[in-house]
Design an enzyme around this catalytic site. Structure first.
Site, PDB file in Angstrom:
ATOM      1  N   GLY A  31       0.820  -1.213   0.000  1.00  9.79           N
ATOM      2  CA  GLY A  31       0.000   0.000   0.000  1.00  9.79           C
ATOM      3  C   GLY A  31       0.847   1.254   0.000  1.00  9.79           C
ATOM      4  O   GLY A  31       2.027   1.218  -0.358  1.00  9.79           O
ATOM      5  N   GLY A  36       5.320   4.479  -8.752  1.00 10.34           N
ATOM      6  CA  GLY A  36       6.069   3.235  -8.979  1.00 10.34           C
ATOM      7  C   GLY A  36       5.122   2.034  -8.994  1.00 10.34           C
ATOM      8  O   GLY A  36       5.139   1.212  -9.929  1.00 10.34           O
ATOM      9  N   HIS A  37       4.263   1.942  -7.971  1.00  8.70           N
ATOM     10  CA  HIS A  37       3.287   0.840  -7.934  1.00  8.70           C
ATOM     11  C   HIS A  37       2.323   0.943  -9.111  1.00  8.70           C
ATOM     12  O   HIS A  37       1.973  -0.063  -9.737  1.00  8.70           O
ATOM     13  CB  HIS A  37       2.424   0.914  -6.668  1.00  8.70           C
ATOM     14  N   GLN A 148      12.149  -2.978  -9.737  1.00 12.39           N
ATOM     15  CA  GLN A 148      13.609  -3.052  -9.668  1.00 12.39           C
ATOM     16  C   GLN A 148      14.167  -2.258  -8.484  1.00 12.39           C
ATOM     17  O   GLN A 148      15.281  -2.464  -8.060  1.00 12.39           O
ATOM     18  CB  GLN A 148      14.209  -2.559 -10.998  1.00 12.39           C
ATOM     19  N   GLN A 153      15.254  -7.948  -3.326  1.00 11.88           N
ATOM     20  CA  GLN A 153      13.975  -8.666  -3.197  1.00 11.88           C
ATOM     21  C   GLN A 153      13.620  -9.374  -4.503  1.00 11.88           C
ATOM     22  O   GLN A 153      13.189 -10.532  -4.511  1.00 11.88           O
ATOM     23  CB  GLN A 153      12.888  -7.657  -2.822  1.00 11.88           C
ATOM     24  N   SER A 186       7.388   4.551  -0.684  1.00 14.49           N
ATOM     25  CA  SER A 186       6.321   4.854   0.290  1.00 14.49           C
ATOM     26  C   SER A 186       6.917   5.528   1.523  1.00 14.49           C
ATOM     27  O   SER A 186       6.235   6.236   2.253  1.00 14.49           O
ATOM     28  CB  SER A 186       5.614   3.571   0.714  1.00 14.49           C
ATOM     29  N   ARG A 187       8.206   5.282   1.774  1.00 10.83           N
ATOM     30  CA  ARG A 187       8.840   5.846   2.972  1.00 10.83           C
ATOM     31  C   ARG A 187       9.279   7.293   2.780  1.00 10.83           C
ATOM     32  O   ARG A 187       9.675   7.937   3.751  1.00 10.83           O
ATOM     33  CB  ARG A 187      10.028   4.974   3.382  1.00 10.83           C
TER      34      ARG A 187
HETATM   35  O1  PAF Z   1       7.935  -4.693  -1.955  1.00  9.82           O
HETATM   36  C1  PAF Z   1       6.988  -4.768  -1.146  1.00  9.82           C
HETATM   37  O2  PAF Z   1       6.146  -3.870  -1.048  1.00  9.82           O
HETATM   38  C2  PAF Z   1       6.879  -5.983  -0.239  1.00  9.82           C
HETATM   39  O3  PAF Z   1       8.130  -6.424   0.172  1.00  9.82           O
HETATM   40  C3  PAF Z   1       6.061  -7.120  -0.848  1.00  9.82           C
HETATM   41  C4  PAF Z   1       6.706  -7.697  -2.089  1.00  9.82           C
HETATM   42  C5  PAF Z   1       4.659  -6.621  -1.178  1.00  9.82           C
HETATM   43  C6  PAF Z   1       5.926  -8.257   0.173  1.00  9.82           C
HETATM   44  O4  PAF Z   1       5.311  -7.824   1.335  1.00  9.82           O
END
Ligand code: PAF
Length: 282
Positions: A31, A36-37, A148, A153, A186-187
């Site tokens: 959220g 970006g999202h 990216q 991750q 988001s931060r």
């Molecule tokens: O990148 C994120 O926002 C989180 O690490 C994810 C992939 C949603 C997992 O909680």
């Protein structure tokens, strides 16, 4: 856009869609949605018949002293933005729905979770791998979209998908940056105006490093030192790490060759920012 809070309903809806021959794309998020999202969601929509987005602030990936409680949760704004981006299903489970009591099963990806962010956030990638593994079982997507910006991750989750045979294709999409070059995060909302201005130095130092390598610099130590010096000179940030690693395996490099990931994490007060750049040598 349908908002689904139950695992069972989510599984039922996606199974139905798959039976109808629909291709399902999935964007997992925590959220506090930003451009970006949204860029991931729009791409997902272009490339699939059904776009599923999850919003779940995953307690398992936060350390005891990290910002789980304070993490921004602008629920209404997120729903509006996801709806505008053309998302079909928003999966928005509670903590209990994802981690019913007692919860005992975790996914651990070895080695590549030990350096970079893994060194400073013990247990973080175990939490990420576990929740994404669960989400893949719940959403059963054909394609998983990741950003990216969270380079480590993305590499870790690709490895997990491969090792555990999840039947999904992983697509990693480019970092979206503000007009000053700072990676959207988001931060960023935690930053003071001065820190937000300084955040752009992270990208400028990465770009400078990339240019140095492209102009023939072959000392990794000099590349890392150049970045560190600039950040310490031009910002109030405290550096967690600056590193050049193999972009596919995250292993340390012995020479400047192949596809290189230059990654860094810098703390501004209690806000930790990450950024990275890819350099292809030969
Ligand atoms: O990148 C994120 O926002 C989180 O690490 C994810 C992939 C949603 C997992 O909680």
């Amino acid at each position: 856009m349908r908002v689904i809070r139950s695992v069972k309903t989510m599984q039922r809806l996606v199974s139905q869609a798959r039976r109808q021959g629909k291709r399902v794309g999935f964007v997992p998020t925590m959220g506090a949605l930003h451009e970006g999202h949204l860029s991931l969601m729009r791409r997902c929509r272009r490339e699939n018949d059904l776009t599923v987005v999850s919003i779940f602030v995953n307690p398992a990936q936060f350390g005891p002293t990290e910002d789980f409680k304070a993490y921004p949760r602008p629920v209404k704004a997120d729903q509006r933005l996801a709806g505008k981006a053309g998302v079909d299903i928003l999966f928005y489970p509670s903590d209990k729905e994802m981690y019913p009591d007692p919860y005992r099963t975790y996914i651990e990806v070895e080695k590549m979770t030990e350096n970079l962010c893994g060194k400073f956030r013990p247990g973080h990638f175990k939490g990420v791998a576990t929740v994404v593994g669960k989400l893949l079982n719940i959403v059963q997507p054909d394609v998983l979209y990741l950003g990216q910006k969270d380079a480590q991750q993305a590499v870790v989750l690709k490895q997990m998908v491969r090792d555990l045979n999840f039947p999904v294709t992983v697509k990693v999409c480019p970092i979206v940056r503000g007009p000053d070059g700072a990676a959207l995060s988001s931060r960023n909302v935690y930053l003071t105006p001065q820190e937000r201005r300084q955040a752009a130095v992270l990208f400028r130092s990465l770009q400078e490093a990339k240019e140095k390598i492209q102009s023939g610099e072959r000392s990794l130590a000099a590349v890392v030192q150049g970045i560190r010096r600039r950040i310490l000179k031009e910002t109030s940030g405290k550096i967690d790490y600056v590193a050049c690693v193999n972009a596919q395996t995250l292993e340390p490099l012995s020479c400047v060759d192949g596809k290189i990931l230059i990654a860094l994490a810098v703390r501004f007060g209690s806000t930790r920012l990450i950024d990275n750049i890819l350099v292809q040598v030969r």
